[in-house]
Design a protein around this motif. Structure first.
Motif, PDB file in Angstrom:
ATOM      1  N   GLN A 140       0.617  -1.185  -0.009  1.00  0.00           N
ATOM      2  CA  GLN A 140       0.052   0.067  -0.117  1.00  0.00           C
ATOM      3  C   GLN A 140       0.849   1.381   0.080  1.00  0.00           C
ATOM      4  O   GLN A 140       0.339   2.410   0.241  1.00  0.00           O
ATOM      5  CB  GLN A 140      -1.044   0.053   1.381  1.00  0.00           C
ATOM      6  CG  GLN A 140      -1.722  -1.293   1.538  1.00  0.00           C
ATOM      7  CD  GLN A 140      -2.859  -1.258   0.373  1.00  0.00           C
ATOM      8  OE1 GLN A 140      -3.497  -0.149   0.062  1.00  0.00           O
ATOM      9  NE2 GLN A 140      -3.176  -2.305  -0.354  1.00  0.00           N
ATOM     10  N   GLN A 143      -0.407   4.488  -1.926  1.00  0.00           N
ATOM     11  CA  GLN A 143      -1.388   5.195  -1.300  1.00  0.00           C
ATOM     12  C   GLN A 143      -1.002   5.646   0.345  1.00  0.00           C
ATOM     13  O   GLN A 143      -1.670   7.004   0.353  1.00  0.00           O
ATOM     14  CB  GLN A 143      -2.521   4.111  -1.116  1.00  0.00           C
ATOM     15  CG  GLN A 143      -3.439   4.007  -2.359  1.00  0.00           C
ATOM     16  CD  GLN A 143      -3.311   2.484  -2.753  1.00  0.00           C
ATOM     17  OE1 GLN A 143      -2.229   2.208  -2.921  1.00  0.00           O
ATOM     18  NE2 GLN A 143      -4.208   1.965  -3.166  1.00  0.00           N
ATOM     19  N   LEU A 144      -0.419   4.958   0.937  1.00  0.00           N
ATOM     20  CA  LEU A 144      -0.130   5.641   2.290  1.00  0.00           C
ATOM     21  C   LEU A 144       0.779   6.772   2.517  1.00  0.00           C
ATOM     22  O   LEU A 144       0.577   7.498   3.091  1.00  0.00           O
ATOM     23  CB  LEU A 144       0.373   4.529   2.984  1.00  0.00           C
ATOM     24  CG  LEU A 144      -0.587   3.273   3.453  1.00  0.00           C
ATOM     25  CD1 LEU A 144       0.341   2.122   3.935  1.00  0.00           C
ATOM     26  CD2 LEU A 144      -1.766   3.928   4.433  1.00  0.00           C
ATOM     27  N   ARG A 146       0.350   9.029   0.325  1.00  0.00           N
ATOM     28  CA  ARG A 146      -0.505  10.102  -0.238  1.00  0.00           C
ATOM     29  C   ARG A 146      -1.143  10.912   0.845  1.00  0.00           C
ATOM     30  O   ARG A 146      -1.629  11.987   0.866  1.00  0.00           O
ATOM     31  CB  ARG A 146      -1.347   9.621  -1.277  1.00  0.00           C
ATOM     32  CG  ARG A 146      -1.200  10.425  -2.624  1.00  0.00           C
ATOM     33  CD  ARG A 146      -2.028   9.966  -3.633  1.00  0.00           C
ATOM     34  NE  ARG A 146      -1.328   8.685  -4.540  1.00  0.00           N
ATOM     35  CZ  ARG A 146      -1.969   7.616  -4.843  1.00  0.00           C
ATOM     36  NH1 ARG A 146      -3.171   7.358  -4.657  1.00  0.00           N
ATOM     37  NH2 ARG A 146      -1.071   6.863  -5.520  1.00  0.00           N
ATOM     38  N   ASN A 156       3.918  11.203   6.555  1.00  0.00           N
ATOM     39  CA  ASN A 156       3.062  10.436   5.863  1.00  0.00           C
ATOM     40  C   ASN A 156       2.635   9.270   6.383  1.00  0.00           C
ATOM     41  O   ASN A 156       3.371   8.956   7.207  1.00  0.00           O
ATOM     42  CB  ASN A 156       3.198  10.390   4.263  1.00  0.00           C
ATOM     43  CG  ASN A 156       4.469   9.596   4.025  1.00  0.00           C
ATOM     44  OD1 ASN A 156       4.328   8.547   4.449  1.00  0.00           O
ATOM     45  ND2 ASN A 156       5.286  10.202   3.331  1.00  0.00           N
ATOM     46  N   TYR A 158       2.861   6.128   5.579  1.00  0.00           N
ATOM     47  CA  TYR A 158       3.624   5.065   5.296  1.00  0.00           C
ATOM     48  C   TYR A 158       4.632   5.124   6.295  1.00  0.00           C
ATOM     49  O   TYR A 158       5.134   4.117   7.019  1.00  0.00           O
ATOM     50  CB  TYR A 158       4.124   5.006   3.964  1.00  0.00           C
ATOM     51  CG  TYR A 158       4.920   4.135   3.578  1.00  0.00           C
ATOM     52  CD1 TYR A 158       4.551   2.781   3.361  1.00  0.00           C
ATOM     53  CD2 TYR A 158       6.494   4.322   3.502  1.00  0.00           C
ATOM     54  CE1 TYR A 158       5.774   1.851   3.085  1.00  0.00           C
ATOM     55  CE2 TYR A 158       7.205   3.369   3.231  1.00  0.00           C
ATOM     56  CZ  TYR A 158       7.107   1.931   3.156  1.00  0.00           C
ATOM     57  OH  TYR A 158       7.775   1.221   2.895  1.00  0.00           O
ATOM     58  N   ARG A 196      -6.159   3.287   9.793  1.00  0.00           N
ATOM     59  CA  ARG A 196      -5.892   2.235   8.623  1.00  0.00           C
ATOM     60  C   ARG A 196      -5.328   1.035   8.803  1.00  0.00           C
ATOM     61  O   ARG A 196      -5.644  -0.075   8.411  1.00  0.00           O
ATOM     62  CB  ARG A 196      -4.962   3.136   7.628  1.00  0.00           C
ATOM     63  CG  ARG A 196      -5.822   4.061   7.051  1.00  0.00           C
ATOM     64  CD  ARG A 196      -4.819   4.945   6.034  1.00  0.00           C
ATOM     65  NE  ARG A 196      -5.713   5.824   5.002  1.00  0.00           N
ATOM     66  CZ  ARG A 196      -6.360   6.915   5.439  1.00  0.00           C
ATOM     67  NH1 ARG A 196      -6.222   7.605   6.614  1.00  0.00           N
ATOM     68  NH2 ARG A 196      -6.861   7.485   4.400  1.00  0.00           N
TER      69      ARG A 196
END
Lengths: 207, 382
Positions: A140, A143-144, A146, A156, A158, A196
């Protein structure tokens, strides 16, 4: 009946006049519990097997039925202690009968109280779930990345999830590194990252 | 409140016994960890959560342990959490300390999304947890346990945070403090003058006060025309009877989805048949006690829409007959995260202020009323 007993009986009577579920009734019950505990008149048995179990049942009984208490029949302490002793007897009989719910001793041979924290055994290696989280993070990543603190793409989901997974980097090290307040980081983590991570857990049936 | 209750000590801690079953759960949770320090922390966190859980259950405050992050394997692995979800209220953090500790560490990951912090002292044998007190907010690495507030203020705090479950209103279940609208207005009027108080509340339609069945009928007819449906023949036969007015309103309410027309119909139905099942989900909260010197009431009404979402009307009224709202009162609608979505303010000679919005099942929102320094917030869930 002594002064303290009279006071508690009066308090019970007053509290029961408030409707069930009302704030006044909860506050009254809280006061009754405090008064009974502070009196020191509850039958004590801290070192007895299953005393905590019996006492918890007794409090549960009291809180459900305190409005049924009749001061003409017994004082509140007699009422509670009788119930507590019956529960202790039940618990003791259960214990003798089954032995299986044997409670570990809480005192060492030298009389020192045992702290259960001393006998905890941490896993020798990370749990498999941690490896799965790392795989999910990797999949991911785009996406993470972002999802980030406003104006700070470097902070972020991630990177922050990675930094906070065990062995985690403490907030007080991370905050000065990023040059932001701890609350900014932890708020972002709490709002965006942690949910998440938990959702991933849900999808893997870890809940 | 009774005099004798006030005289009792308030700054004491409640002791909760910790049974073996709790220590077994704590041990299982702790031994999932591979860092020994974290394992010890999780052991104490788990006991602390269970102690507070027992205490709240004793006081008949429903909790939701299964939906707490502390009861979630990933939650425990990736954070230092000791949270306990309280049904309809929010999440309480239950931090453990050992005997003789003067400070309790509060990790930064639990500074947010909490309605409060309870500190639990766990004894050496882990057989007893003492609930020392609570703090409504924390944004520092540790708190002084001599600065805690009493359990009594925790109970008051939880009471302020509870959610009003609006769906319950649709099936006719209300908390006692949310009163029927008629009752509150009846109290404020002099005996025998209730009618005039209610007449003052008559809805207006295009500037006409709807105070006779004929005027009401004309307004309904106009609403039929606006909705493009026409009144139909049956209305001609019983022009003056309320019953037929009610039937006309119900009929139109069940077939159109234009929000403005629906609310106009609801207003009329509230006046002529306030307990009609379609519109009875409407209650009023007396704010007069909190807004000292300003007898104001908050009304909330909800209406199921044709698409099964909900239309909500919130309105502030002065409670005294023929009076106005004090200028500068604000009525604010807030999303669950605290961001406002609507805000209006009374001017001079406003006899009420209001706004309407739509919400879906399960959605949470708050309504805030503020006047000068006083802020009152009510939290709702649909």
């Amino acid at each position: 009946m002594n002064e303290l007993e009279t006071k508690i009986h009066l308090l019970i009577q007053e509290t029961c006049q408030h409707p069930q579920g009302s704030l006044e009734r909860k506050k009254g019950l809280n006061q009754i519990i405090l008064q009974i505990q502070q009196s020191g008149k509850l039958f004590g048995g801290y070192y007895m097997y299953n005393y905590a179990e019996a006492l918890q049942e007794t409090w549960g009984f009291f809180c459900r039925h305190f409005c049924r208490f009749d001061p003409d029949k017994a004082t509140v302490f007699t009422w509670l202690n009788n119930y507590l002793k019956y529960r202790l007897k039940d618990e003791w009989e259960e214990y003798i009968k089954h032995q299986k719910n044997c409670i570990p001793p809480i005192i060492k041979d030298n009389g020192e109280v045992i702290d259960p924290l001393e006998s905890l055994i941490a896993r020798p290696e990370p749990p498999p779930i941690l490896e799965e989280i790392h795989q999910w993070l990797h999949q991911q990543e785009a996406q993470l990345r972002r999802v980030h603190v406003r104006g700070r793409p470097d902070i972020n989901c991630y990177v922050l999830i990675q930094q906070r997974l065990p062995p985690e980097i403490s907030w007080s090290v991370l905050a000065p590194e990023y040059g932001v307040a701890i609350a900014t980081l932890s708020n972002f983590y709490q709002r965006e990252c942690f949910p998440r991570l938990l959702n991933f857990g849900k999808s893997q049936d870890y809940i | 409140m009774n005099h004798s209750i006030q005289n009792l000590p308030t700054s004491s801690s409640v002791s909760i016994p910790i049974p073996e079953s709790a220590r077994q759960i704590a041990k299982i949770f702790a031994e999932e960890q591979f860092n020994p320090d974290k394992a010890r922390q999780i052991y104490l966190n788990t006991l602390s959560v269970l102690v507070v859980n027992t205490y709240l259950q004793m006081l008949d405050i429903p909790t939701d342990l299964e939906n707490s992050h502390s009861w979630n394997a990933i939650g425990r692995l990736s954070a230092d959490v000791a949270d306990l979800a309280i049904k309809g209220i929010g999440t309480l953090e239950c931090r453990p300390v050992r005997i003789n500790a003067n400070f309790c560490p509060i990790p930064a990951e639990v500074w947010h999304n909490r309605i409060g912090y309870v500190i639990v002292q766990i004894d050496r044998a882990c057989k007893e947890g003492k609930i020392l007190g609570f703090l409504p907010q924390v944004t520092s690495m540790s708190v002084d346990i001599n600065q805690l507030q009493s359990l009594e203020s925790l109970l008051e705090h939880l009471y302020r945070f509870r959610l009003v479950e609006l769906r319950q209103w649709l099936i006719g279940t209300y908390e006692t403090r949310w009163e029927p609208v008629e009752k509150l207005f009846a109290q404020t009027g002099q005996t025998g003058q209730t009618d005039s108080v209610m007449a003052f509340r008559s809805p207006r339609f295009k500037g006409v006060e709807l105070n006779t069945p004929e005027k009401i009928h004309q307004a309904i007819a106009q609403l039929y025309i606006n909705s493009g449906k026409g009144v139909g023949r049956e209305s001609e036969q019983s022009k003056c009877a309320n019953k037929s007015n009610i039937d006309l309103i119900v009929n139109l309410l069940q077939t159109i989805d234009d929000e403005e027309i629906r609310w106009n119909l609801v207003e009329i139905l509230w006046m002529i048949d306030p307990n009609h099942p379609l519109v009875k989900a409407r209650r009023i909260l007396d704010l007069g006690v909190l807004l000292v010197g300003h007898p104001i009431a908050l009304m909330v009404g909800i209406l199921q829409k044709l698409d099964h979402t909900f239309a909500i009307l919130t309105r502030l009224y002065p409670m005294e007959p023929k009076s106005y709202l004090p200028p500068g009162v604000k009525l604010i609608g807030l999303y669950e995260n605290g961001e406002p979505f609507q805000e209006i303010q009374s001017r001079t000679k406003d006899d009420y202020i209001q706004f309407k919005f739509s919400a879906e099942s399960g959605e949470k929102f708050s309504i805030r009323v503020s006047l000068e320094d006083v802020i009152i917030t009510e939290n709702f869930i649909l």
